[in-house]
Design a protein around this motif. Structure first.
Motif, PDB file in Angstrom:
ATOM      1  N   ALA A   9     -27.553  -4.297 -82.272  1.00  0.00           N
ATOM      2  CA  ALA A   9     -26.804  -5.152 -81.350  1.00  0.00           C
ATOM      3  C   ALA A   9     -26.715  -6.550 -81.949  1.00  0.00           C
ATOM      4  N   MET A  10     -25.551  -7.171 -81.811  1.00  0.00           N
ATOM      5  CA  MET A  10     -25.342  -8.492 -82.412  1.00  0.00           C
ATOM      6  C   MET A  10     -24.791  -9.472 -81.403  1.00  0.00           C
ATOM      7  N   ALA A  11     -25.546 -10.528 -81.144  1.00  0.00           N
ATOM      8  CA  ALA A  11     -25.051 -11.646 -80.346  1.00  0.00           C
ATOM      9  C   ALA A  11     -24.315 -12.615 -81.271  1.00  0.00           C
ATOM     10  N   PRO A  12     -23.387 -13.408 -80.744  1.00  0.00           N
ATOM     11  CA  PRO A  12     -22.719 -14.394 -81.594  1.00  0.00           C
ATOM     12  C   PRO A  12     -23.726 -15.394 -82.157  1.00  0.00           C
ATOM     13  N   PRO A  13     -23.504 -15.898 -83.373  1.00  0.00           N
ATOM     14  CA  PRO A  13     -24.377 -16.950 -83.899  1.00  0.00           C
ATOM     15  C   PRO A  13     -24.441 -18.126 -82.925  1.00  0.00           C
ATOM     16  N   TYR A  14     -25.637 -18.640 -82.704  1.00  0.00           N
ATOM     17  CA  TYR A  14     -25.827 -19.687 -81.701  1.00  0.00           C
ATOM     18  C   TYR A  14     -25.988 -21.061 -82.372  1.00  0.00           C
ATOM     19  N   TYR A  15     -26.281 -22.037 -81.603  1.00  0.00           N
ATOM     20  CA  TYR A  15     -26.509 -23.441 -81.953  1.00  0.00           C
ATOM     21  C   TYR A  15     -25.204 -24.206 -82.063  1.00  0.00           C
ATOM     22  N   PHE A  16     -24.309 -23.838 -83.018  1.00  0.00           N
ATOM     23  CA  PHE A  16     -23.040 -24.556 -83.148  1.00  0.00           C
ATOM     24  C   PHE A  16     -21.919 -23.587 -82.798  1.00  0.00           C
ATOM     25  N   PRO A  17     -21.243 -23.788 -81.666  1.00  0.00           N
ATOM     26  CA  PRO A  17     -20.290 -22.793 -81.181  1.00  0.00           C
ATOM     27  C   PRO A  17     -19.136 -22.569 -82.156  1.00  0.00           C
ATOM     28  N   GLU A  18     -18.858 -21.293 -82.418  1.00  0.00           N
ATOM     29  CA  GLU A  18     -17.746 -20.955 -83.285  1.00  0.00           C
ATOM     30  C   GLU A  18     -16.513 -20.598 -82.462  1.00  0.00           C
ATOM     31  N   GLY A  19     -15.354 -20.715 -83.056  1.00  0.00           N
ATOM     32  CA  GLY A  19     -14.125 -20.303 -82.406  1.00  0.00           C
ATOM     33  C   GLY A  19     -13.958 -18.800 -82.501  1.00  0.00           C
ATOM     34  N   GLN A  20     -13.026 -18.266 -81.707  1.00  0.00           N
ATOM     35  CA  GLN A  20     -12.833 -16.827 -81.689  1.00  0.00           C
ATOM     36  C   GLN A  20     -12.343 -16.303 -83.035  1.00  0.00           C
ATOM     37  N   ALA A  21     -11.475 -17.049 -83.707  1.00  0.00           N
ATOM     38  CA  ALA A  21     -10.989 -16.622 -85.023  1.00  0.00           C
ATOM     39  C   ALA A  21     -12.142 -16.585 -86.028  1.00  0.00           C
ATOM     40  N   GLU A  22     -13.020 -17.581 -85.951  1.00  0.00           N
ATOM     41  CA  GLU A  22     -14.184 -17.604 -86.847  1.00  0.00           C
ATOM     42  C   GLU A  22     -15.133 -16.452 -86.535  1.00  0.00           C
ATOM     43  N   LEU A  23     -15.309 -16.172 -85.251  1.00  0.00           N
ATOM     44  CA  LEU A  23     -16.181 -15.082 -84.836  1.00  0.00           C
ATOM     45  C   LEU A  23     -15.637 -13.743 -85.323  1.00  0.00           C
ATOM     46  N   LEU A  24     -14.345 -13.563 -85.196  1.00  0.00           N
ATOM     47  CA  LEU A  24     -13.711 -12.322 -85.641  1.00  0.00           C
ATOM     48  C   LEU A  24     -13.880 -12.128 -87.142  1.00  0.00           C
ATOM     49  N   GLU A  25     -13.665 -13.179 -87.910  1.00  0.00           N
ATOM     50  CA  GLU A  25     -13.808 -13.099 -89.368  1.00  0.00           C
ATOM     51  C   GLU A  25     -15.249 -12.811 -89.764  1.00  0.00           C
ATOM     52  N   TYR A  26     -16.179 -13.442 -89.062  1.00  0.00           N
ATOM     53  CA  TYR A  26     -17.605 -13.228 -89.336  1.00  0.00           C
ATOM     54  C   TYR A  26     -17.983 -11.759 -89.142  1.00  0.00           C
ATOM     55  N   ILE A  27     -17.500 -11.168 -88.058  1.00  0.00           N
ATOM     56  CA  ILE A  27     -17.853  -9.775 -87.764  1.00  0.00           C
ATOM     57  C   ILE A  27     -17.180  -8.831 -88.757  1.00  0.00           C
ATOM     58  N   GLU A  28     -15.963  -9.155 -89.172  1.00  0.00           N
ATOM     59  CA  GLU A  28     -15.302  -8.349 -90.202  1.00  0.00           C
ATOM     60  C   GLU A  28     -16.154  -8.297 -91.464  1.00  0.00           C
ATOM     61  N   HIS A  29     -16.675  -9.445 -91.873  1.00  0.00           N
ATOM     62  CA  HIS A  29     -17.521  -9.503 -93.071  1.00  0.00           C
ATOM     63  C   HIS A  29     -18.829  -8.750 -92.842  1.00  0.00           C
ATOM     64  N   MET A  43     -23.766 -12.654 -74.369  1.00  0.00           N
ATOM     65  CA  MET A  43     -24.710 -13.351 -73.498  1.00  0.00           C
ATOM     66  C   MET A  43     -24.508 -14.866 -73.643  1.00  0.00           C
ATOM     67  N   PRO A  44     -23.399 -15.373 -73.105  1.00  0.00           N
ATOM     68  CA  PRO A  44     -23.041 -16.781 -73.324  1.00  0.00           C
ATOM     69  C   PRO A  44     -24.053 -17.776 -72.796  1.00  0.00           C
ATOM     70  N   SER A  45     -24.874 -17.401 -71.816  1.00  0.00           N
ATOM     71  CA  SER A  45     -25.884 -18.340 -71.317  1.00  0.00           C
ATOM     72  C   SER A  45     -26.899 -18.678 -72.397  1.00  0.00           C
ATOM     73  N   HIS A  46     -27.070 -17.804 -73.376  1.00  0.00           N
ATOM     74  CA  HIS A  46     -28.055 -18.030 -74.439  1.00  0.00           C
ATOM     75  C   HIS A  46     -27.419 -18.501 -75.745  1.00  0.00           C
ATOM     76  N   THR A  47     -26.152 -18.166 -75.962  1.00  0.00           N
ATOM     77  CA  THR A  47     -25.544 -18.461 -77.265  1.00  0.00           C
ATOM     78  C   THR A  47     -24.482 -19.558 -77.227  1.00  0.00           C
ATOM     79  N   LYS A  48     -23.983 -19.887 -76.023  1.00  0.00           N
ATOM     80  CA  LYS A  48     -22.895 -20.848 -75.824  1.00  0.00           C
ATOM     81  C   LYS A  48     -21.542 -20.302 -76.279  1.00  0.00           C
ATOM     82  N   VAL A  49     -21.499 -19.070 -76.698  1.00  0.00           N
ATOM     83  CA  VAL A  49     -20.269 -18.441 -77.182  1.00  0.00           C
ATOM     84  C   VAL A  49     -20.092 -17.110 -76.462  1.00  0.00           C
ATOM     85  N   PHE A  50     -18.857 -16.773 -76.095  1.00  0.00           N
ATOM     86  CA  PHE A  50     -18.613 -15.462 -75.524  1.00  0.00           C
ATOM     87  C   PHE A  50     -17.527 -14.768 -76.334  1.00  0.00           C
ATOM     88  N   PHE A  51     -17.520 -13.444 -76.246  1.00  0.00           N
ATOM     89  CA  PHE A  51     -16.486 -12.656 -76.895  1.00  0.00           C
ATOM     90  C   PHE A  51     -15.270 -12.595 -75.975  1.00  0.00           C
TER      91      PHE A  51
END
Length: 210
Positions: A9-29, A43-51
């Motif tokens: 299971a993978m939560a979005p990288p936290y601390y510095f919020p990424e944009g959706q395009a960046e998130l999509l590219e990250y997961i592709e890699h 889990m946006p309450s913990h990561t500050k980012v949602f899918f």
């Protein structure tokens, strides 16, 4: 993978919020390098980012991505995921908060990742089966037990970590495993442990004389 794990299971990288395009590219890699299937963990309450639902739709087309666990507790968001992925019954839509499990299953969700299932797996399996069978009376009765767990075992303590502490404390009292937690978290102190013990006695999991 070498130790027999079925998926990650993978939560979005936290601390510095990424944009959706960046998130999509990250997961592709990431997916291209993973030896295991992947589940998204929202889990946006913990990561500050949602899918975003559209992002999930795009990710669902990637080989090796099997589904998403949504712990946002936002049922409008979950319904949008269901709508946008209505032609992809193979893409698992799982709910995190078990308090929402019954309605999720009744309205077409595929399942949940429930903390209480570590303690009472049969309860959650029975709830799933009753929901699939549309046995509403049984669903209501089992959901009431889930809410009892939420209002007792999860209600001890004052920090976000109390749910984890409550589950691990109950597991240790039931003789299943230790209640060790990695720092900075610690086990419940004696006062909180006594409350968990009392709740387990009330539920019939421990003898009153214990």
């Amino acid at each position: 993978a070498d130790h027999g794990v079925s998926a990650v299971a993978m939560a979005p990288p936290y601390y510095f919020p990424e944009g959706q395009a960046e998130l999509l590219e990250y997961i592709e890699h990431l997916v291209s390098e993973l030896p295991l299937p992947l589940f998204l963990y929202n889990m946006p309450s913990h990561t500050k980012v949602f899918f975003d639902p559209q992002t999930v739709r795009q990710i669902a087309e990637m080989d090796g991505v099997m589904g998403i666990k949504d712990s946002s507790a936002n049922m409008i968001y979950f319904r949008r995921l269901q709508h946008i992925l209505r032609d992809r019954p193979d893409f698992s839509l799982l709910i995190g908060p078990e308090e929402l499990l019954a309605e999720t299953l009744l309205l077409g969700g595929h399942g949940g990742v429930s903390g209480g299932a570590n303690l009472w797996p049969r309860l959650y399996v029975d709830l799933y089966n009753a929901a699939v069978a549309k046995d509403l009376n049984t669903v209501a009765a089992l959901h009431a037990r889930v809410m009892q767990i939420s209002g007792t075992i999860y209600g001890v303590g004052q920090y976000w970590s109390s749910i984890l502490k409550g589950i691990k404390c109950a597991l240790s009292l039931m003789g299943i495993c230790r209640d060790f937690l990695a720092e900075p978290f610690h086990t419940f102190r004696q006062a909180e442990r006594a409350k968990i013990e009392e709740y387990l006695m009330q539920m019939g999991e421990l003898p009153p004389s214990r």
